[in-house]
Structure formats: structure tokens, C-alpha cells
Write a protein that holds these residues in place. Structure first.
Motif, PDB file in Angstrom:
ATOM      1  N   SER A 149      -5.773   8.375 -19.516  1.00 43.03           N
ATOM      2  CA  SER A 149      -4.703   9.105 -18.829  1.00 43.03           C
ATOM      3  C   SER A 149      -5.264   9.884 -17.645  1.00 43.03           C
ATOM      4  N   GLN A 150      -6.402  10.531 -17.838  1.00 39.23           N
ATOM      5  CA  GLN A 150      -7.006  11.316 -16.763  1.00 39.23           C
ATOM      6  C   GLN A 150      -7.493  10.410 -15.636  1.00 39.23           C
ATOM      7  N   LEU A 174      -4.421   9.154 -13.617  1.00 42.67           N
ATOM      8  CA  LEU A 174      -3.877  10.132 -12.675  1.00 42.67           C
ATOM      9  C   LEU A 174      -4.767  10.262 -11.441  1.00 42.67           C
ATOM     10  N   TRP A 177      -4.430   7.231  -9.259  1.00 39.75           N
ATOM     11  CA  TRP A 177      -3.108   7.318  -8.658  1.00 39.75           C
ATOM     12  C   TRP A 177      -3.128   8.240  -7.437  1.00 39.75           C
ATOM     13  N   LEU A 178      -3.756   9.404  -7.587  1.00 35.52           N
ATOM     14  CA  LEU A 178      -3.808  10.378  -6.496  1.00 35.52           C
ATOM     15  C   LEU A 178      -4.592   9.838  -5.309  1.00 35.52           C
ATOM     16  N   TYR A 218       0.568  13.912  -4.768  1.00 35.03           N
ATOM     17  CA  TYR A 218      -0.072  15.197  -5.043  1.00 35.03           C
ATOM     18  C   TYR A 218       0.854  16.400  -4.890  1.00 35.03           C
ATOM     19  N   ILE A 274       2.880  17.042  -8.030  1.00 35.03           N
ATOM     20  CA  ILE A 274       2.278  17.352  -9.338  1.00 35.03           C
ATOM     21  C   ILE A 274       1.323  18.541  -9.312  1.00 35.03           C
ATOM     22  N   VAL A 304      -3.866   1.049 -11.809  1.00 37.98           N
ATOM     23  CA  VAL A 304      -2.541   1.623 -11.650  1.00 37.98           C
ATOM     24  C   VAL A 304      -1.515   0.522 -11.430  1.00 37.98           C
ATOM     25  N   LEU A 311       4.422   8.553 -14.718  1.00 36.02           N
ATOM     26  CA  LEU A 311       3.712   9.704 -14.177  1.00 36.02           C
ATOM     27  C   LEU A 311       3.990  10.949 -15.019  1.00 36.02           C
ATOM     28  N   LYS A 312       5.251  11.148 -15.390  1.00 39.53           N
ATOM     29  CA  LYS A 312       5.621  12.309 -16.197  1.00 39.53           C
ATOM     30  C   LYS A 312       4.912  12.273 -17.551  1.00 39.53           C
ATOM     31  N   THR A 324       2.131  10.779 -18.278  1.00 39.50           N
ATOM     32  CA  THR A 324       0.697  10.998 -18.060  1.00 39.50           C
ATOM     33  C   THR A 324       0.402  12.480 -17.908  1.00 39.50           C
ATOM     34  N   LEU A 325       1.213  13.174 -17.121  1.00 36.07           N
ATOM     35  CA  LEU A 325       1.030  14.622 -16.945  1.00 36.07           C
ATOM     36  C   LEU A 325       1.197  15.362 -18.265  1.00 36.07           C
TER      37      LEU A 325
END
Length: 590
Positions: A460-461, A464, A467-468, A475, A478, A535, A548-549, A551-552
Motif C-alpha cells: 500500500s505504501q 501510494l 502513484w504520487l 498530491y 491527499i 499502478v 486511492l481512498k 490505500t490512504l
């Protein structure tokens, strides 16, 4: 640390195109925005090795090798970081600063590169001596062993003379000081005798690492003397348990398996006979490190150990080590000859090829070796043997299908009643005896469950962060919900800090520069994996906003759990829970 400044290093890296460098060694094909090819760091048939011009990074989805252009040269050419910078600088038009290093700087300079130089000088010294008057005895030895001039050249074979300080004097004349010579594995320095060679009056076999650099030597005494064979001691560049003689040549073979031997001459004779896939451990029993090296290149290994008792014991020790590494193992029968060298000289390459084709299944070999320990003319001992075979089958194979297949083969080959053997195996299974695999699975279930959870969080980390990097417009959406402290301590947190720092300044993330913040190979691999999480796979059947939600939420929940476990203050925990609730209520539109 590297000798050159961060500014110089960054200039060299930014001016160098990683695709150009790697394509000189790997055949790359462009697919959309990336390049793909066969990984140079492990054996594969389908290209899983990717190179990204945008990120200026490479990554293998098969073995996990990855990094930037410096990392590639360090891994592929076995260079030090400093050597990689010096290799690339002139090619990209960067002039490196030229000045004399201070004594302290010399002490801090990369010792590995100096040790490589010393071994290279020693190899040239031994090679030249073999072809001089002092090398006549060693040359006669190699000639008697029927080695051709091409083989002598290919393996860099050489010799020492009868004097015990020849190499020492030669290396001193080249400017190497006692302070480094005492650590190269070739020279002994003591108060009484001063400097003297560890090898003298021996035929010499250079030992290359997987990238062709000389890291050590083996020496065979000329005439009488002990020990008959002598290897270099371990040094900063030589680890016996992870080095295989002949691997540099074998890794280029087109055969799908390696032949594992016991000695230098076995490997050399096999290569000369056309079996360019032969390797050997260096005078030591096979280790997990050796098996790990083999696994990088092949899935199948054929053992060609000596056919005597010692060789059989070595094979029996090697089989489980190879199996535990995920390598399928077969045994080549060389009787009536002792080793591959004798076999090739007596019967030739064609007959050896037939023995390869008829190599024995490793489990059947283990049963055959077990049979030798029982007097089968005695009914009691015969029963004991058959019970032992049943136990071996139950312990080795976890599935009923495997057990039935091996029951049939063993019964047929060793003249055992199939029905009786199968019935006893069934009784053992019912009595609670389980296979090694099942036992290990049961014992490690809790550990593996935790590991699975940890791996899922790391994924997950990584997701993200990738993705960024690839979609920096995410960015602003989030950054109020997650921060670097929410990432796992160590590499992940440090990478997150760098990525968030770039994005806070509205700059493209320089992934290749971030790699250079980590000097350890294992850390660089992790960084490469972080920036190469796929991704794109989410786009197939996934709502990206929802993904995305989720994952956060996973990252934030994990961070909060760890904070609570580590005794964080009440205010931090309350703030964290509020942040979590905000993520749950938020809508992320991508």
C-alpha cells in the motif's frame, strides 16, 4: 561514502541516459513509455526487466534488481560507486576534479576497488610466470592434464615459482603498501619474515566473481607438499560461501541447467569438452549462499560429484540445500570413473552427454544410498529398509498425488510390494507423521500471517508513492491526510520524506537521485521496488478514486495502530483518529 561531491555526482547522473548505458549490455525493446528486455541478473525466458527513461531507473519484476545508472554498473560490472562515477563522467562530458587525496581520504577511499586491482595484478603476474622458464613444471602439469592453450587462456591459469616472496616484491614495486597487502588474501606480513606470499610452488587458478573480476585464487602444489589444494582466505571481496568457480562463464550458457562439480579441474575439463554450464563450490561443502547464487540463474542443477564415498555424502548434503532453495536436483552417474575429468578423458563428451540425459532423480538417489545401509538378505533389515523408505516418502512429499507417484516408482525399482508400501505410508499419515513441508507450514503459520499483513502494508505504501511520482496532481488532494511519519521506519519513511519534499516545492520527483541516498544494495532494491509498483494494473477493473481512498485508509489505520502500540500521547492519537475520519468522509475524484 563516495569521494566526489553530491553536486558532481548529480551532474554525472543527470547527464547520463540510463537507456543508452543499459542497452549496451541488454537488448531492450520499447513498449509505450518504457523499455523491456531479459534481466541480466537472473536467468529468464520472458523479459521482466524494465527501464524507465522518465524515472531514469531500471527494475526487474522477476528478481527485484533495481536502481539507477550507478546501481546498474555497480551490479553488472561489479564496480564500486566511485568507479561507476568515473566510468560515466567522461562519456557525458563531466570533468571530474583532479587533486591529490589526503592520507585520511586515501584511507576512506573504496578499499574494494584497490583489492580488485591487486588481484588483477596478481593474476597477470601468475599468468606470465606460467609462460616463462620458472613455469615449466606447472605447464607440464597442465599439459599432462590435457588442457589446451585456449583453455589455459580462457581460465587465466598461471603459477608461482619456488620463492616465497616473488608476488610480494612485485606488488610492492607496483606501489601497494603493506597496510593493504595484508588484507588482500595473497600476502602474509609478520615481524620475523616481513612480507611473503601465501602461494608458492603452485599451479594457480584465478577465481572470478559473476562479473568476471578476480576475487581470489586456488593453488595446486607442484610435487610433494600439503595441503594439496589451497584457496585464498575470505576477504572484503571474496566470500567462499557465495562464490562459485566457473560461474562467470556458466552464466552465459544456453543450457537450461548448471552442472555442479567439486573441483577446479572438473569444471575446466567440462568447459573444454563443451559443457559450458559447469561450476564448483570452492573446496567447501555447498552452502545456502551457493544455492542462492545458483537460483539466480537456473531452476535445475545436475550434481556431478565424485563417485566415491565422500562424493556421495557431499551429494546427500547438497540435495536438501538445493531443494530448500527451490532448485530441482538430479545426479549424474559417472561410474566406473571417479570424477568428470576422468570420465571425459576416458569416454569423451558424447558419453557424458548420455549420462546427463539419464541423470537420476534426487529422491531416488537418496533411496538408493539409503539401501546401502541395510543387509537386504536379512528379512528384518529388509523390513527396516522398506519402513525407512515409507517414512522418507511421507516426510518429503505433502500431497497424496506425489506420494502415490513415488510409491509406484520406488516399489518398482527396489523390488518392494507396491500395495504393502502404500498401506504403510497411509498408516504413517494417519498416525500423525506429516511431510516436512506441512510441518514447516504449520509451525510458521502465525509468522507467515503476520508477514503477509506486513507485506500488504508495504505494498500500500509503495503503491501510494509510485502513484504520487507518476501522477503528481494527486498530491494536493491527499497531502492533508497523510505525511511521511505515517510510513514504515527506515527506507520507506526516508523515501516518503524525499517525495513529499519535491511535491511540496512543486518539482518533479527525481527518483534516480533518491536512489543515491542509499548506499546498501538491499536498500537500493527496496527503493527501486517502491518506485515501480504497478499502478497501471488498477485501471483494469478498479475505480481509481475508491482505490486511492482505500490505500490512504490502510496506511493511516496502520500508522495509528503503531502509534498506539508505541505509547503515543493522547493528543496525537485523538488527532490521528480525526484525520482517519476525515479520510472516510472525503471524496477523492481522479
Amino acid at each position: 561514502m563516495p569521494y566526489y561531491s553530491d553536486e558532481i555526482i548529480e551532474e554525472v547522473r543527470s547527464r547520463t541516459d540510463i537507456v543508452d548505458v543499459i542497452s549496451q549490455n541488454v537488448n531492450l525493446q520499447k513498449k509505450e513509455t518504457q523499455y523491456f528486455g531479459l534481466c541480466p541478473f537472473h536467468n529468464e525466458k520472458t523479459g521482466s526487466f524494465s527501464v524507465s527513461p522518465q524515472k531514469q531507473m531500471y527494475y526487474c519484476f522477476g528478481c527485484g534488481a533495481g536502481g539507477n545508472v550507478f546501481s546498474f554498473l555497480m551490479a553488472y560490472e561489479n564496480m564500486s560507486f566511485k568507479e561507476a562515477v568515473e566510468e560515466l563522467a567522461p562519456k557525458c562530458g563531466v570533468t571530474l576534479p583532479q587533486r591529490e587525496m589526503t592520507y585520511q581520504e586515501k584511507q576512506r577511499a573504496d578499499r574494494r576497488s584497490i583489492l580488485f586491482e591487486i588481484n588483477k595484478e596478481a593474476a597477470a603476474f601468475y599468468y606470465k610466470m606460467l609462460r616463462s622458464k620458472e613455469g615449466e613444471q606447472a605447464m607440464a602439469y597442465f599439459t599432462k592434464r590435457e588442457l589446451t592453450a585456449d583453455t589455459l587462456h580462457k581460465f587465466g591459469l598461471g603459477c608461482t615459482n619456488k620463492y616465497s616472496d616473488s608476488l610480494y616484491k612485485y606488488l610492492r614495486s607496483k606501489g601497494y603498501e603493506d597496510s593493504i597487502l595484508k588484507d588482500c588474501g595473497l600476502i602474509t606480513i609478520d615481524e620475523k619474515r616481513g612480507g611473503h606470499d601465501k602461494f608458492w610452488n603452485r599451479a594457480m587458478f584465478p577465481i572470478f566473481d559473476a562479473n568476471g573480476k578476480v576475487v581470489a585464487f586456488g593453488g595446486r602444489v607442484m610435487g610433494e607438499g600439503e595441503p594439496k589444494y589451497l584457496n585464498s582466505p575470505e576477504t572484503e571481496i571474496f566470500n567462499k560461501s557465495r562464490t562459485l568457480f566457473g560461474l562467470y562463464f556458466a552464466r552465459k550458457t544456453r543450457r537450461e541447467q548448471f552442472i555442479l562439480c567439486e573441483g577446479y579441474m572438473d569444471v575446466i575439463s567440462l568447459h573444454q569438452a563443451g559443457f559450458d554450464n559447469a561450476v564448483a563450490s570452492l573446496g567447501t561443502a555447498l552452502t545456502e549462499g551457493h544455492a542462492g547464487m545458483l537460483k539466480r540463474y537456473v531452476k535445475d542443477v545436475y550434481l556431478s560429484y565424485d563417485s566415491d564415498g565422500a562424493g556421495q555424502k557431499a551429494a546427500l548434503r547438497a540435495i536438501p540445500i538445493l531443494k530448500n532453495a527451490g532448485i530441482t536436483c538430479r545426479i549424474i552417474n559417472m561410474s566406473p570413473y571417479k570424477d568428470p575429468d576422468e570420465f571425459i578423458k576416458a569416454l569423451g563428451a558424447d558419453e557424458y552427454e548420455k549420462r546427463i540425459q539419464n541423470a537420476e532423480n534426487s529422491f531416488m538417489y537418496q533411496v538408493r544410498m539409503t539401501e546401502k545401509n541395510f543387509d537386504l538378505t536379512d528379512p528384518e533389515k529388509k523390513s527396516d529398509f522398506q519402513k525407512r523408505v515409507a517414512e522418507m516418502i511421507v516426510m518429503e512429499f505433502p500431497t497424496q498425488l506425489e506420494r502415490e507417484n513415488y510409491t509406484e516408482s520406488v516399489a518398482s525399482r527396489f523390488n518392494i510390494s507396491r500395495d504393502a508400501l502404500g498401506k504403510y505410508i497411509l498408516e504413517l499419515g494417519q498416525s500423525g507423521i506429516v511431510s516436512k513441508a506441512n510441518s514447516q507450514n504449520r509451525d510458521s503459520f502465525r509468522k507467515s500471517t503476520q508477514k503477509s499483513k506486513d507485506d500488504g502494508m508495504k505494498m500500500s505504501q509503495r503503491l501510494l508513492l509510485t502513484w504520487l511520482v507518476e501522477q503528481s496532481d494527486i498530491y494536493p488532494k491527499i497531502k492533508d491526510y497523510v505525511e511521511p511519519k505515517d510510513f514504515e521506519d527506515g527506507v520507506y519513511k526516508k523515501v516518503a520524506t524525499e517525495v513529499f519534499g519535491y511535491l511540496d516545492e512543486d518539482k518533479p520527483v527525481d527518483t534516480a537521485r533518491i536512489v543515491d541516498l542509499f548506499m546498501e544494495d538491499d536498500e537500493r532494491k527496496i527503493v527501486a521496488a517502491i518506485f515501480n509498483t504497478t499502478v497501471g494494473e488498477l485501471t483494469v477493473n478498479t475505480d481509481l478514486s475508491k482505490a486511492l481512498k482505500e490505500t490512504l485508509l490502510r496506511i493511516k489505520k496502520n500508522s495509528l495502530e503503531l502509534a498506539q502500540k508505541n505509547g503515543a500521547d493522547l493528543k496525537s492519537l485523538v488527532d490521528g483518529k480525526k484525520q482517519l475520519q476525515r479520510i472516510e468522509r472525503a471524496g477523492f475524484i481522479l
